[in-house]
Design a protein around this motif. Structure first.
Motif, PDB file in Angstrom:
ATOM      1  N   LEU B  70       0.784  -1.245   0.000  1.00  0.00           N
ATOM      2  CA  LEU B  70       0.000   0.000   0.000  1.00  0.00           C
ATOM      3  C   LEU B  70       0.810   1.286   0.000  1.00  0.00           C
ATOM      4  N   PRO B  71       1.865   1.403   0.848  1.00  0.00           N
ATOM      5  CA  PRO B  71       2.631   2.659   0.801  1.00  0.00           C
ATOM      6  C   PRO B  71       3.275   2.899  -0.560  1.00  0.00           C
ATOM      7  N   ARG B  72       3.741   1.829  -1.218  1.00  0.00           N
ATOM      8  CA  ARG B  72       4.345   2.005  -2.542  1.00  0.00           C
ATOM      9  C   ARG B  72       3.287   2.519  -3.519  1.00  0.00           C
ATOM     10  N   ASP B  78       0.772   9.609  -5.360  1.00  0.00           N
ATOM     11  CA  ASP B  78       1.141  10.873  -4.722  1.00  0.00           C
ATOM     12  C   ASP B  78       0.196  11.299  -3.602  1.00  0.00           C
ATOM     13  N   VAL B  79      -0.184  10.351  -2.737  1.00  0.00           N
ATOM     14  CA  VAL B  79      -0.988  10.696  -1.569  1.00  0.00           C
ATOM     15  C   VAL B  79      -0.346  10.090  -0.326  1.00  0.00           C
ATOM     16  N   SER B  80      -0.589  10.704   0.846  1.00  0.00           N
ATOM     17  CA  SER B  80      -0.101  10.142   2.106  1.00  0.00           C
ATOM     18  C   SER B  80      -1.126   9.153   2.636  1.00  0.00           C
ATOM     19  N   PRO B  81      -0.750   7.911   2.813  1.00  0.00           N
ATOM     20  CA  PRO B  81      -1.697   6.936   3.355  1.00  0.00           C
ATOM     21  C   PRO B  81      -1.704   7.021   4.882  1.00  0.00           C
ATOM     22  N   VAL B  82      -2.716   6.421   5.487  1.00  0.00           N
ATOM     23  CA  VAL B  82      -2.757   6.302   6.944  1.00  0.00           C
ATOM     24  C   VAL B  82      -2.623   4.815   7.233  1.00  0.00           C
ATOM     25  N   THR B  83      -1.580   4.434   7.947  1.00  0.00           N
ATOM     26  CA  THR B  83      -1.374   3.003   8.145  1.00  0.00           C
ATOM     27  C   THR B  83      -1.742   2.575   9.558  1.00  0.00           C
ATOM     28  N   ASP B  84      -2.208   1.342   9.661  1.00  0.00           N
ATOM     29  CA  ASP B  84      -2.546   0.715  10.935  1.00  0.00           C
ATOM     30  C   ASP B  84      -3.683   1.446  11.650  1.00  0.00           C
ATOM     31  N   VAL B  85      -4.740   1.741  10.923  1.00  0.00           N
ATOM     32  CA  VAL B  85      -5.901   2.443  11.487  1.00  0.00           C
ATOM     33  C   VAL B  85      -6.635   1.523  12.461  1.00  0.00           C
ATOM     34  N   VAL B  86      -6.942   2.044  13.666  1.00  0.00           N
ATOM     35  CA  VAL B  86      -7.693   1.235  14.632  1.00  0.00           C
ATOM     36  C   VAL B  86      -9.117   1.761  14.810  1.00  0.00           C
ATOM     37  N   GLU B  87      -9.370   2.967  14.292  1.00  0.00           N
ATOM     38  CA  GLU B  87     -10.714   3.508  14.415  1.00  0.00           C
ATOM     39  C   GLU B  87     -10.960   4.490  13.290  1.00  0.00           C
ATOM     40  N   ILE B  88     -12.166   4.423  12.717  1.00  0.00           N
ATOM     41  CA  ILE B  88     -12.546   5.409  11.704  1.00  0.00           C
ATOM     42  C   ILE B  88     -13.592   6.297  12.361  1.00  0.00           C
ATOM     43  N   SER B  89     -13.203   7.530  12.723  1.00  0.00           N
ATOM     44  CA  SER B  89     -14.097   8.409  13.483  1.00  0.00           C
ATOM     45  C   SER B  89     -15.047   9.165  12.564  1.00  0.00           C
ATOM     46  N   GLU B  90     -14.524   9.579  11.419  1.00  0.00           N
ATOM     47  CA  GLU B  90     -15.310  10.294  10.403  1.00  0.00           C
ATOM     48  C   GLU B  90     -14.774   9.844   9.062  1.00  0.00           C
ATOM     49  N   TYR B  99       4.118   5.126  19.022  1.00  0.00           N
ATOM     50  CA  TYR B  99       4.930   4.741  20.180  1.00  0.00           C
ATOM     51  C   TYR B  99       4.506   3.377  20.739  1.00  0.00           C
ATOM     52  N   ALA B 100       4.475   2.388  19.884  1.00  0.00           N
ATOM     53  CA  ALA B 100       4.131   1.019  20.274  1.00  0.00           C
ATOM     54  C   ALA B 100       2.782   0.945  20.973  1.00  0.00           C
ATOM     55  N   GLY B 101       1.858   1.789  20.571  1.00  0.00           N
ATOM     56  CA  GLY B 101       0.510   1.752  21.139  1.00  0.00           C
ATOM     57  C   GLY B 101       0.397   2.460  22.473  1.00  0.00           C
ATOM     58  N   ASN B 102       1.462   3.134  22.912  1.00  0.00           N
ATOM     59  CA  ASN B 102       1.390   3.873  24.165  1.00  0.00           C
ATOM     60  C   ASN B 102       0.736   5.229  24.005  1.00  0.00           C
ATOM     61  N   ALA B 103       0.440   5.582  22.770  1.00  0.00           N
ATOM     62  CA  ALA B 103      -0.329   6.789  22.506  1.00  0.00           C
ATOM     63  C   ALA B 103      -1.158   6.535  21.253  1.00  0.00           C
ATOM     64  N   LEU B 104      -2.239   7.287  21.126  1.00  0.00           N
ATOM     65  CA  LEU B 104      -3.093   7.172  19.948  1.00  0.00           C
ATOM     66  C   LEU B 104      -3.098   8.506  19.244  1.00  0.00           C
ATOM     67  N   SER B 105      -2.899   8.484  17.938  1.00  0.00           N
ATOM     68  CA  SER B 105      -2.870   9.720  17.169  1.00  0.00           C
ATOM     69  C   SER B 105      -4.121   9.800  16.312  1.00  0.00           C
ATOM     70  N   THR B 106      -4.843  10.899  16.415  1.00  0.00           N
ATOM     71  CA  THR B 106      -6.022  11.107  15.571  1.00  0.00           C
ATOM     72  C   THR B 106      -5.586  11.995  14.416  1.00  0.00           C
ATOM     73  N   VAL B 107      -5.707  11.482  13.197  1.00  0.00           N
ATOM     74  CA  VAL B 107      -5.242  12.236  12.033  1.00  0.00           C
ATOM     75  C   VAL B 107      -6.365  12.475  11.038  1.00  0.00           C
ATOM     76  N   ARG B 108      -6.292  13.623  10.389  1.00  0.00           N
ATOM     77  CA  ARG B 108      -7.272  13.950   9.360  1.00  0.00           C
ATOM     78  C   ARG B 108      -6.578  13.951   8.013  1.00  0.00           C
ATOM     79  N   TYR B 109      -7.159  13.235   7.049  1.00  0.00           N
ATOM     80  CA  TYR B 109      -6.605  13.260   5.701  1.00  0.00           C
ATOM     81  C   TYR B 109      -7.232  14.428   4.956  1.00  0.00           C
ATOM     82  N   THR B 110      -6.394  15.333   4.461  1.00  0.00           N
ATOM     83  CA  THR B 110      -6.925  16.546   3.835  1.00  0.00           C
ATOM     84  C   THR B 110      -6.633  16.604   2.336  1.00  0.00           C
ATOM     85  N   GLY B 111      -6.105  15.524   1.798  1.00  0.00           N
ATOM     86  CA  GLY B 111      -5.728  15.532   0.385  1.00  0.00           C
ATOM     87  C   GLY B 111      -6.869  15.108  -0.522  1.00  0.00           C
ATOM     88  N   PRO B 112      -6.570  14.997  -1.810  1.00  0.00           N
ATOM     89  CA  PRO B 112      -7.591  14.596  -2.792  1.00  0.00           C
ATOM     90  C   PRO B 112      -7.791  13.078  -2.760  1.00  0.00           C
TER      91      PRO B 112
END
Lengths: 253, 293
Positions: B70-72, B78-90, B99-112
């Motif tokens: 997938l990353p390749r 030419d888009v940034s993928p989101v890998t290892d998603v554990v929740e789809i909020s929107e 950090y090995a699951g010691n933190a959770l990052s919420t990211v928004r994809y803003t590209g096309p």
């Protein structure tokens, strides 16, 4: 043949990380930083290939703010011949796709026969950059490598990879991208003489403008939070008690 | 618009169940060059299909295949993928572990389009469907591969795959997992753990230390860079509980730890902890556990 190794500066793997109370990220001030363990393995593998006579030079590269130079000094102390620091201080963390574009630009200048990266950085755990730069360069890729055998004459790398089903072996024509997995090697410690020697090795600074790379920002970190905490457990005193609890309390047996 | 893209090798196995659950149609790409799951061909295939059909989302599971390909493909598109998603909020808002699951990052994809991601399968329960669910056959179409060619094809060759033949359930989705650490001391002793797994109908897992020591093959490794598992019951024998191991099993419903050392960090995540010698505990469990139904 030249080998290029990309290295990243991350919070040391043994540090217990703390999420900031404002949820903007992870606490980074006064925290021990080190070279990403997978990147160390990458440097080690490059050095071994050079020591075996299959390459003439190992070039370490890193993308980031001024402190990246520390990580590059470590690579030089391990034995890399020279280093390149792509300075990107003001932008904050650079996304893997942009790092991949930067590495592609460096590869086009340096023309290495092999580009080695760690499989993932232990901070963002993305596991993307190696695959991306291979795609951009149209080079074959050997990711999650647990063994690499280079045939200098044929310019072919035989890569054993750790996959879900076991160990997969691929044969790649050079130039190629390899990403390292944990069992590829045990990195050497930098010896004091080498640390001293490293002080006079060159770290070339390069700007993004010089490389003509467009930094794309299509992912926005909205917040960083702690994972849900597990309820505290109990210590049982016997196998009988354990089986009883698993059967009747947890109901998983 | 949901579709499923498969190569010839997967086709015979997967199509019926796929069409019943998710797909509106299935795309099949048939070519000898797709015989093995190489990233170079698969990423190009994804790019080809995307350029023709314009999907809004492209996903794969966070398996070693998905992570490799997938990353390749994302870089080619030419888009940034989101890998290892554990929740789809929107629709474009995702949660992923860092950090090995010691933190959770919420990211928004803003590209096309396309929004690309790999998902951590243990975080998404399989939806059940009754026998009444409409399972009309869905159309299967062939991908036009007439322009499917690239200088990279042929530069990578698949040689072989060595795996352990096992009757044990698959580690990635077993209901029960029993894991051994370096305290098992030998490959032979792991056979003891296998007997327990047999009795429980469980899969066998291992820590990095046990794999490094050569007791078991790499595909049993559970952890930050090994397999991520989330069984109903996870039993860890002689496992100290390093951060990197916990990353691979902290989402298990019930965690049991057996370790001689009362200070082992594993006891901090275990629901039930037993401070005892695993070489005493396992035989006793074998004796006292009910037979697997």
């Amino acid at each position: 043949m030249k080998i290029m190794v990309a290295v990243k500066r991350v919070i040391d793997y043994a540090v217990k990380i703390r999420v900031k109370s404002d949820k903007s990220g992870v606490e980074m001030s006064n925290v021990k930083m080190s070279m990403n363990p997978f990147c160390e393995i990458g440097v080690e593998e490059a050095l071994r290939i050079r020591e075996a006579g299959a390459a003439s030079e190992v070039v370490a590269v890193s993308v980031g703010p001024a402190q990246c130079a520390d990580t590059l000094r470590t690579a030089l102390a391990m034995g890399a011949d020279r280093a390149i620091h792509v300075v990107s201080g003001s932008l904050g963390p650079v996304l893997p796709l942009s790092v991949a574009k930067i590495l592609k630009a460096l590869v086009e200048i340096e023309r290495p026969g092999l580009l080695i990266l760690g499989k993932q950085a232990i901070d963002d755990d993305c596991n993307q950059t190696g695959q991306m730069v291979a795609g951009l360069l149209k080079w074959p890729q050997g990711t999650f490598a647990s063994k690499v055998l280079l045939d200098k004459e044929k310019q072919v790398a035989t890569v054993e990879r750790e996959v879900d089903g076991g160990l997969e072996t691929l044969s790649l024509d050079l130039p190629a991208v390899i990403t390292t997995d944990l069992r590829l090697n045990q990195p050497r410690y930098a010896t004091l003489p080498n640390i001293m020697k490293a002080k006079s090795k060159v770290i070339k600074k390069v700007t993004l403008e010089e490389l003509n790379v467009e930094i794309k920002s299509d992912l926005e970190v909205v917040q960083v939070t702690e994972p849900p905490k597990r309820k505290a457990g109990v210590i049982v005193s016997s196998v009988d008690e354990l089986i009883d609890k698993l059967k009747n309390e947890a109901r998983v047996l | 618009m949901a579709s499923a893209l498969m190569s010839r090798a997967l086709r015979n196995r997967s199509i019926p169940s796929f069409s019943a659950i998710v797909s509106r149609f299935v795309l099949v790409a048939e070519a000898d060059i797709l015989k093995h799951p190489l990233a170079e061909t698969w990423a190009k295939l994804i790019q080809l299909v995307q350029q023709k059909d314009g999907y809004s989302y492209i996903m794969a599971s966070s398996s070693s295949f998905g992570k490799n390909v997938l990353p390749r493909a994302a870089a080619l598109l030419d888009v940034s993928p989101v890998t290892d998603v554990v929740e789809i909020s929107e629709p474009r808002l995702f949660v992923r572990p860092i950090y090995a699951g010691n933190a959770l990052s919420t990211v928004r994809y803003t590209g096309p389009d396309p929004c690309m991601m790999t998902i951590r399968s243990t975080s998404f329960p399989i939806s059940t469907f009754s026998k009444d669910t409409k399972s009309d056959a869905v159309p299967i179409s062939q991908v036009d591969l007439s322009t499917f060619n690239e200088e990279t094809f042929g530069k990578s060759r698949w040689l072989n795959l060595t795996s352990q033949d096992s009757e044990r359930p698959d580690l990635g989705n077993a209901r029960v997992v029993v894991t051994g650490g370096r305290a098992l001391k030998s490959a032979d002793n792991f056979k003891l753990l296998e007997k327990l797994a047999e009795k429980l109908g469980a899969a066998v897992g291992a820590t990095r230390a046990a794999v490094d020591a050569g007791f078991v093959p790499n595909e049993l490794q559970v952890g930050q860079t090994g397999k991520i598992v989330a069984p109903d019951l996870y039993m860890a024998f002689g496992v100290s509980g390093a951060i990197q191991h916990l990353a691979g099993m902290r989402d298990s419903k019930v965690i049991v730890a057996v370790n001689k050392d009362p200070d082992a960090p594993i006891f901090q995540v275990a629901d039930y902890g037993l401070v005892a010698d695993l070489f005493d505990v396992i035989p006793e469990m074998l004796e006292k556990l009910p037979e697997k139904k």
